[in-house]
Design an enzyme around this catalytic site. Structure first.
Site, PDB file in Angstrom:
ATOM      1  N   LYS A   1       2.130 -41.093  22.069  1.00 61.52           N
ATOM      2  CA  LYS A   1       1.446 -40.380  23.151  1.00 61.52           C
ATOM      3  C   LYS A   1       1.642 -41.123  24.485  1.00 61.52           C
ATOM      4  O   LYS A   1       2.121 -42.270  24.494  1.00 61.52           O
ATOM      5  CB  LYS A   1      -0.038 -40.239  22.785  1.00 61.52           C
ATOM      6  CG  LYS A   1      -0.265 -39.355  21.546  1.00 61.52           C
ATOM      7  CD  LYS A   1      -1.737 -39.304  21.160  1.00 61.52           C
ATOM      8  CE  LYS A   1      -1.976 -38.377  19.981  1.00 61.52           C
ATOM      9  NZ  LYS A   1      -3.401 -38.384  19.542  1.00 61.52           N
TER      10      LYS A   1
ATOM     11  N   TYR B   1      -1.321 -28.315  19.774  1.00 59.03           N
ATOM     12  CA  TYR B   1      -2.703 -28.571  19.342  1.00 59.03           C
ATOM     13  C   TYR B   1      -3.510 -27.274  19.190  1.00 59.03           C
ATOM     14  O   TYR B   1      -4.739 -27.299  19.303  1.00 59.03           O
ATOM     15  CB  TYR B   1      -3.397 -29.511  20.326  1.00 59.03           C
ATOM     16  CG  TYR B   1      -3.053 -30.979  20.091  1.00 59.03           C
ATOM     17  CD1 TYR B   1      -3.324 -31.599  18.878  1.00 59.03           C
ATOM     18  CD2 TYR B   1      -2.464 -31.754  21.093  1.00 59.03           C
ATOM     19  CE1 TYR B   1      -3.016 -32.933  18.659  1.00 59.03           C
ATOM     20  CE2 TYR B   1      -2.152 -33.101  20.877  1.00 59.03           C
ATOM     21  CZ  TYR B   1      -2.439 -33.678  19.653  1.00 59.03           C
ATOM     22  OH  TYR B   1      -2.144 -34.995  19.429  1.00 59.03           O
TER      23      TYR B   1
ATOM     24  N   ASN C   1      -5.543 -42.665  21.685  1.00 63.63           N
ATOM     25  CA  ASN C   1      -5.268 -43.328  20.403  1.00 63.63           C
ATOM     26  C   ASN C   1      -3.785 -43.461  20.075  1.00 63.63           C
ATOM     27  O   ASN C   1      -3.390 -43.547  18.927  1.00 63.63           O
ATOM     28  CB  ASN C   1      -6.059 -42.667  19.267  1.00 63.63           C
ATOM     29  CG  ASN C   1      -5.707 -41.209  19.058  1.00 63.63           C
ATOM     30  OD1 ASN C   1      -4.877 -40.667  19.776  1.00 63.63           O
ATOM     31  ND2 ASN C   1      -6.314 -40.590  18.067  1.00 63.63           N
TER      32      ASN C   1
ATOM     33  N   HIS D   1       0.459 -39.828  17.336  1.00 60.94           N
ATOM     34  CA  HIS D   1       0.139 -38.677  16.474  1.00 60.94           C
ATOM     35  C   HIS D   1       1.058 -38.700  15.260  1.00 60.94           C
ATOM     36  O   HIS D   1       2.231 -39.046  15.380  1.00 60.94           O
ATOM     37  CB  HIS D   1       0.378 -37.369  17.236  1.00 60.94           C
ATOM     38  CG  HIS D   1       0.557 -36.180  16.333  1.00 60.94           C
ATOM     39  ND1 HIS D   1      -0.505 -35.499  15.804  1.00 60.94           N
ATOM     40  CD2 HIS D   1       1.672 -35.587  15.840  1.00 60.94           C
ATOM     41  CE1 HIS D   1      -0.051 -34.519  15.028  1.00 60.94           C
ATOM     42  NE2 HIS D   1       1.266 -34.551  15.037  1.00 60.94           N
TER      43      HIS D   1
ATOM     44  N   GLU E   1       5.600 -28.669  12.877  1.00 54.73           N
ATOM     45  CA  GLU E   1       5.710 -29.488  14.093  1.00 54.73           C
ATOM     46  C   GLU E   1       7.164 -29.878  14.368  1.00 54.73           C
ATOM     47  O   GLU E   1       7.606 -29.882  15.523  1.00 54.73           O
ATOM     48  CB  GLU E   1       4.810 -30.724  13.963  1.00 54.73           C
ATOM     49  CG  GLU E   1       3.329 -30.342  14.002  1.00 54.73           C
ATOM     50  CD  GLU E   1       2.394 -31.487  13.661  1.00 54.73           C
ATOM     51  OE1 GLU E   1       2.849 -32.621  13.389  1.00 54.73           O
ATOM     52  OE2 GLU E   1       1.170 -31.253  13.659  1.00 54.73           O
TER      53      GLU E   1
HETATM   54  N1  ATP Z   1     -14.015 -36.406  19.715  1.00 60.26           N
HETATM   55  C1  ATP Z   1     -12.855 -36.493  20.346  1.00 60.26           C
HETATM   56  N2  ATP Z   1     -12.801 -36.796  21.667  1.00 60.26           N
HETATM   57  C2  ATP Z   1     -11.623 -36.888  22.320  1.00 60.26           C
HETATM   58  N3  ATP Z   1     -10.427 -36.698  21.746  1.00 60.26           N
HETATM   59  C3  ATP Z   1     -10.427 -36.420  20.434  1.00 60.26           C
HETATM   60  C4  ATP Z   1     -11.615 -36.298  19.661  1.00 60.26           C
HETATM   61  N4  ATP Z   1     -11.294 -35.995  18.375  1.00 60.26           N
HETATM   62  C5  ATP Z   1      -9.947 -35.934  18.364  1.00 60.26           C
HETATM   63  N5  ATP Z   1      -9.428 -36.185  19.587  1.00 60.26           N
HETATM   64  C6  ATP Z   1      -8.025 -36.217  19.966  1.00 60.26           C
HETATM   65  O1  ATP Z   1      -7.357 -35.128  19.347  1.00 60.26           O
HETATM   66  C7  ATP Z   1      -6.313 -35.600  18.524  1.00 60.26           C
HETATM   67  C8  ATP Z   1      -6.163 -34.670  17.349  1.00 60.26           C
HETATM   68  O2  ATP Z   1      -7.331 -34.726  16.565  1.00 60.26           O
HETATM   69  P1  ATP Z   1      -7.260 -34.552  14.999  1.00 60.26           P
HETATM   70  O3  ATP Z   1      -8.636 -34.294  14.531  1.00 60.26           O
HETATM   71  O4  ATP Z   1      -6.174 -33.591  14.655  1.00 60.26           O
HETATM   72  O5  ATP Z   1      -6.899 -36.034  14.526  1.00 60.26           O
HETATM   73  P2  ATP Z   1      -5.561 -36.657  13.988  1.00 60.26           P
HETATM   74  O6  ATP Z   1      -4.862 -35.671  13.106  1.00 60.26           O
HETATM   75  O7  ATP Z   1      -5.820 -38.018  13.413  1.00 60.26           O
HETATM   76  O8  ATP Z   1      -4.787 -36.919  15.306  1.00 60.26           O
HETATM   77  P3  ATP Z   1      -3.314 -36.536  15.670  1.00 60.26           P
HETATM   78  O9  ATP Z   1      -3.199 -35.036  15.401  1.00 60.26           O
HETATM   79  O10 ATP Z   1      -3.188 -36.910  17.123  1.00 60.26           O
HETATM   80  O11 ATP Z   1      -2.471 -37.370  14.747  1.00 60.26           O
HETATM   81  C9  ATP Z   1      -6.735 -37.038  18.172  1.00 60.26           C
HETATM   82  O12 ATP Z   1      -5.651 -37.850  17.805  1.00 60.26           O
HETATM   83  C10 ATP Z   1      -7.353 -37.479  19.465  1.00 60.26           C
HETATM   84  O13 ATP Z   1      -6.344 -37.869  20.413  1.00 60.26           O
END
Ligand code: ATP
Length: 144
Positions: A9, A49, A112, A115, A126
């Protein structure tokens, strides 16, 4: 062979973590099959997303992903989807174990670093979205 979609990211790119992240996947034994640096359009980030479009953090998440270039990759290997998620660590860096990418390099859930696809089916979707022309068809000499 199983493939996963991994994206570094914008914060991971800005903080100079591209080499470190590629190195962790390479040293584990996974094979790099696709690599692109991309400035993501808003509509494309919304598409990536789309499953999270009803979440309260969706707009902020899209702003984050379009805030700078990302590095999009396809990695291949046995169990790479689930193992890739383990290498990455829990979504919320507060819960990510040390030794994982998020555990070692992140504090905020909204920043974070990386992804990774959460299932084989979503990885296929994807990869098709991010690599519409396909990935590089090569076989590692380690394969046999
Ligand atoms: N409560 C939150 N506040 C802000 N951003 C969030 C929150 N929850 C998730 N995100 C963001 O949305 C992304 C996608 O969330 P998801 O629940 O799909 O988690 P993930 O599958 O672990 O992450 P990713 O899809 O990025 O690998 C997270 O990686 C994070 O960057």
């Amino acid at each position: 062979m199983e493939q996963t979609f991994i994206m570094i990211k914008p914060d991971g790119v800005q903080r100079g973590l591209v080499g470190e992240i590629i190195s962790r996947f390479e040293k584990k034994g996974f094979i790099l099959k696709g690599l692109r640096m991309v400035g993501v359009e808003r509509s494309f980030a919304e598409k990536h997303y789309e499953d999270l479009s009803s979440k309260p953090f969706f707009t902020g998440l899209v702003e984050y992903i379009i805030s700078g270039p990302v590095v999009a990759m396809v990695w291949e290997g046995k169990g790479v989807v689930a193992t890739g998620r383990k290498i990455i660590g829990a979504t919320n860096p507060a819960a990510s174990e040390p030794g994982t990418i998020r555990g070692d390099f992140a504090v905020e859930i909204g920043r974070n670093v990386i992804h990774g696809s959460d299932a084989v089916e979503s990885a296929k979707k994807e990869i098709a979205l991010w690599f519409p022309d396909g990935v590089v068809d090569w076989q590692s000499s380690l394969h046999s």
